[in-house]
Design a protein around this motif. Structure first.
Motif, PDB file in Angstrom:
ATOM      1  N   LEU A 142     -11.603  -3.531   1.933  1.00  0.00           N
ATOM      2  CA  LEU A 142     -10.255  -4.215   2.561  1.00  0.00           C
ATOM      3  C   LEU A 142      -9.882  -3.595   4.067  1.00  0.00           C
ATOM      4  O   LEU A 142     -10.188  -2.444   4.291  1.00  0.00           O
ATOM      5  CB  LEU A 142      -9.126  -3.811   1.594  1.00  0.00           C
ATOM      6  CG  LEU A 142      -9.038  -4.501   0.075  1.00  0.00           C
ATOM      7  CD1 LEU A 142      -7.857  -4.046  -0.360  1.00  0.00           C
ATOM      8  CD2 LEU A 142      -9.586  -5.733  -0.025  1.00  0.00           C
ATOM      9  N   PRO A 143      -9.548  -4.431   5.096  1.00  0.00           N
ATOM     10  CA  PRO A 143      -9.132  -3.979   6.239  1.00  0.00           C
ATOM     11  C   PRO A 143      -7.944  -3.197   6.308  1.00  0.00           C
ATOM     12  O   PRO A 143      -7.050  -3.126   5.380  1.00  0.00           O
ATOM     13  CB  PRO A 143      -8.942  -5.222   7.071  1.00  0.00           C
ATOM     14  CG  PRO A 143      -8.492  -6.391   5.998  1.00  0.00           C
ATOM     15  CD  PRO A 143      -9.352  -6.105   4.711  1.00  0.00           C
ATOM     16  N   PHE A 144      -8.100  -2.175   7.194  1.00  0.00           N
ATOM     17  CA  PHE A 144      -7.024  -1.061   7.003  1.00  0.00           C
ATOM     18  C   PHE A 144      -5.719  -1.844   7.442  1.00  0.00           C
ATOM     19  O   PHE A 144      -4.667  -1.470   7.054  1.00  0.00           O
ATOM     20  CB  PHE A 144      -7.377   0.068   8.168  1.00  0.00           C
ATOM     21  CG  PHE A 144      -6.028   1.095   8.474  1.00  0.00           C
ATOM     22  CD1 PHE A 144      -5.907   1.911   7.292  1.00  0.00           C
ATOM     23  CD2 PHE A 144      -5.395   1.067   9.481  1.00  0.00           C
ATOM     24  CE1 PHE A 144      -4.650   2.769   7.658  1.00  0.00           C
ATOM     25  CE2 PHE A 144      -4.367   1.855   9.604  1.00  0.00           C
ATOM     26  CZ  PHE A 144      -4.156   2.754   8.566  1.00  0.00           C
ATOM     27  N   LEU A 145      -5.550  -2.692   8.529  1.00  0.00           N
ATOM     28  CA  LEU A 145      -4.321  -3.285   9.105  1.00  0.00           C
ATOM     29  C   LEU A 145      -4.657  -4.679   9.294  1.00  0.00           C
ATOM     30  O   LEU A 145      -5.057  -4.960  10.579  1.00  0.00           O
ATOM     31  CB  LEU A 145      -3.789  -2.664  10.027  1.00  0.00           C
ATOM     32  CG  LEU A 145      -2.420  -3.263  10.753  1.00  0.00           C
ATOM     33  CD1 LEU A 145      -1.319  -2.831   9.509  1.00  0.00           C
ATOM     34  CD2 LEU A 145      -2.041  -2.132  11.776  1.00  0.00           C
ATOM     35  N   PRO A 146      -4.596  -5.582   8.396  1.00  0.00           N
ATOM     36  CA  PRO A 146      -4.982  -6.992   8.756  1.00  0.00           C
ATOM     37  C   PRO A 146      -4.017  -7.730   9.610  1.00  0.00           C
ATOM     38  O   PRO A 146      -2.699  -7.397   9.627  1.00  0.00           O
ATOM     39  CB  PRO A 146      -5.116  -7.700   7.239  1.00  0.00           C
ATOM     40  CG  PRO A 146      -4.491  -6.827   6.547  1.00  0.00           C
ATOM     41  CD  PRO A 146      -4.359  -5.603   7.089  1.00  0.00           C
TER      42      PRO A 146
END
Length: 478
Positions: free
Chosen positions: A143-147
């Motif tokens: 998962l991206p850290f901060l989408p």
């Protein structure tokens, strides 16, 4: 009427006569009146959904088969997808279909025959998709850290979307795209799969931003309510998604097949929002903490370096003590340098005077006269010898020249002879000259061109001999 008359149709003239349609309608009313509402348990077979929305199938057990139909209004409200092999309980009325002389049940309600049947179907489907590798851990994406953009697939009217948006706003506000879908009932699975694939089809940099993360969410419910998220079409769409996907279907105890195909499972929709983004305040606190620790570390490092420098400085001599001896030596050399230059100049003058004493003009002129006289004497001795050698060489060249001159054919021409050439080649015999040949005659004083007017006697004799030998009948060619 006796039993004998009934057994023998020919002896029963009083039996009423029916047409096929009348008998079929009578049978239809009899069946519908007798079985106006029944509850039937059986296994689905031959399930077919017509383009009109009606659902056709058959209920069977070990010994019999019963055709069934669920009209579009009933079929669209089913909480699960009917499939072959699923055991169900159907509630409806029996009727006949006169056009084919068959009977069937018109279903008003259809539900799985207990949770056990759905669980068995669920386990079978899970084994099938697991064997295909759709649940493999290697397929999971990070998962991206901060989408920047989050896509949410859920019902637009439920509490789920409000909980997700509220939680995102509390933690770290992000751009949210909502794809509204039905989360249960007929067509829910197709809508969810279409939404997942639709988000993946968005091109980066387009008018609509492409999500960096997807959340598929739904509130809690029974197994039948959540069944759309167990459908193959939804599971395959989640497994094929190139965008990382979080499944948040039902409560913490609920498990659907999309949970196994997604990259991360959240126990609740609110927990999915917490997984999607960090807490902004915590990030700021962490950054501030790291900055404070960095500043403290820098100050501590500078202090340590200053302490170490002070310790090393105490072991060094004062710079003045290093410079003063050099300054004293420089002063000493500065005082000695003028005296040394004067002494060196005087010494070089003495050397020059001594060398100049041997370079008087009279001495040089005397040496030049001596060299000149010696050169004159050598020249006088060399001149007679050179002349004698030249005379000897001339005499050696004169004798061969005279011999060559005496043997030259030009000397012979001066005595009255001539050289005859025909066609550029030397001619020494008259026999080689014919009448009309152009001759080049060279005399002692020049050359003359001439034309031979007659042949040599030898040529004439050979010509005559050839003419005598010629047969009379042939004639002569000469």
């Amino acid at each position: 009427m006796s039993m004998e008359d009934t057994a023998n149709p020919a002896t029963a003239p009083n039996l009423p006569e029916f047409s096929v349609s009348e008998l079929s309608n009578l049978l239809k009313r009899t069946v519908e009146d007798r079985f106006a509402l029944v509850r039937v348990r059986g296994e689905l077979s031959g399930v077919k959904r017509h383009s009109s929305g009606h659902l056709y199938f058959a209920l069977k057990d070990a010994d019999a088969v019963l055709d069934g139909v669920a009209w579009r209004g009933v079929a669209s409200k089913l909480k699960f997808r009917p499939e072959d092999g699923l055991e169900v309980v159907a509630v409806g009325r029996l009727t006949t279909y006169p056009g084919r002389s068959k009977y069937q049940i018109v279903v008003e309600a259809l539900e799985p025959a207990g949770a056990g049947a759905l669980m068995a179907l669920l386990e079978e489907r899970k084994r099938k998709l697991t064997a295909e590798g759709l649940f493999s851990p290697e397929r999971k994406k990070v998962l991206p850290f901060l989408p920047d953009v989050i896509g949410v697939v859920t019902s637009p009217t439920g509490a789920v979307i409000r909980d997700i948006l509220h939680r995102l706003a509390d933690r770290f506000p992000r751009h949210v795209l909502v794809w509204p879908v039905a989360v249960q009932g007929e067509g829910a699975a197709e809508q969810v799969a279409t939404a997942i694939r639709g988000f993946n089809a968005i091109r980066p940099g387009g008018r609509v931003p492409r999500p960096d993360l997807l959340i598929v969410a739904r509130g809690g419910g029974s197994l039948e309510d959540l069944w759309a998220f167990n459908e193959e079409i939804v599971v395959r769409a989640a497994a094929e998604s190139r965008i990382p996907l979080i499944s948040a279907v039902g409560h913490e105890t609920d498990t659907t097949l999309i949970d196994f195909a997604s990259d991360r499972r959240a126990p609740t929709p609110t927990a999915a929002a917490e997984m999607a983004v960090p807490v902004r305040a915590e990030l700021l606190d962490r950054v501030e903490e790291y900055g404070s620790r960095g500043r403290q570390g820098a100050r501590r490092l500078v202090a340590e370096r200053e302490t170490r420098l002070d310790g090393l400085a105490r072991g060094l001599r004062h710079p003045r003590t290093l410079i003063e001896p050099a300054e004293q030596r420089l002063d000493d050399l500065g005082e000695r340098l003028p005296r040394a230059l004067l002494g060196l100049t005087a010494e070089r003058r003495r050397d020059l005077a001594e060398a100049a004493g041997g370079l008087r003009p009279n001495v040089l002129l005397s040496e030049i006269r001596q060299k000149s006289e010696r050169l004159t004497q050598v020249t006088q001795r060399l001149a007679p010898a050179a002349l004698r050698r030249l005379d000897n060489a001339a005499q050696r060249l004169t004798a061969p020249g005279q011999l060559l001159e005496s043997l030259s054919y030009q000397r012979v021409l001066s005595r009255g002879y001539a050289v005859v050439r025909r066609a550029g080649e030397l001619t020494t015999k008259a026999a080689s000259v014919g009448a009309g040949d152009v001759l080049d005659i060279e005399f002692a004083d020049g050359r003359v061109a001439a034309i031979a007017t007659s042949e040599a006697p030898a040529l004439k004799r050979r010509a005559k001999a050839r003419s005598d030998d010629t047969p009379p009948e042939q004639g002569s060619l000469i």
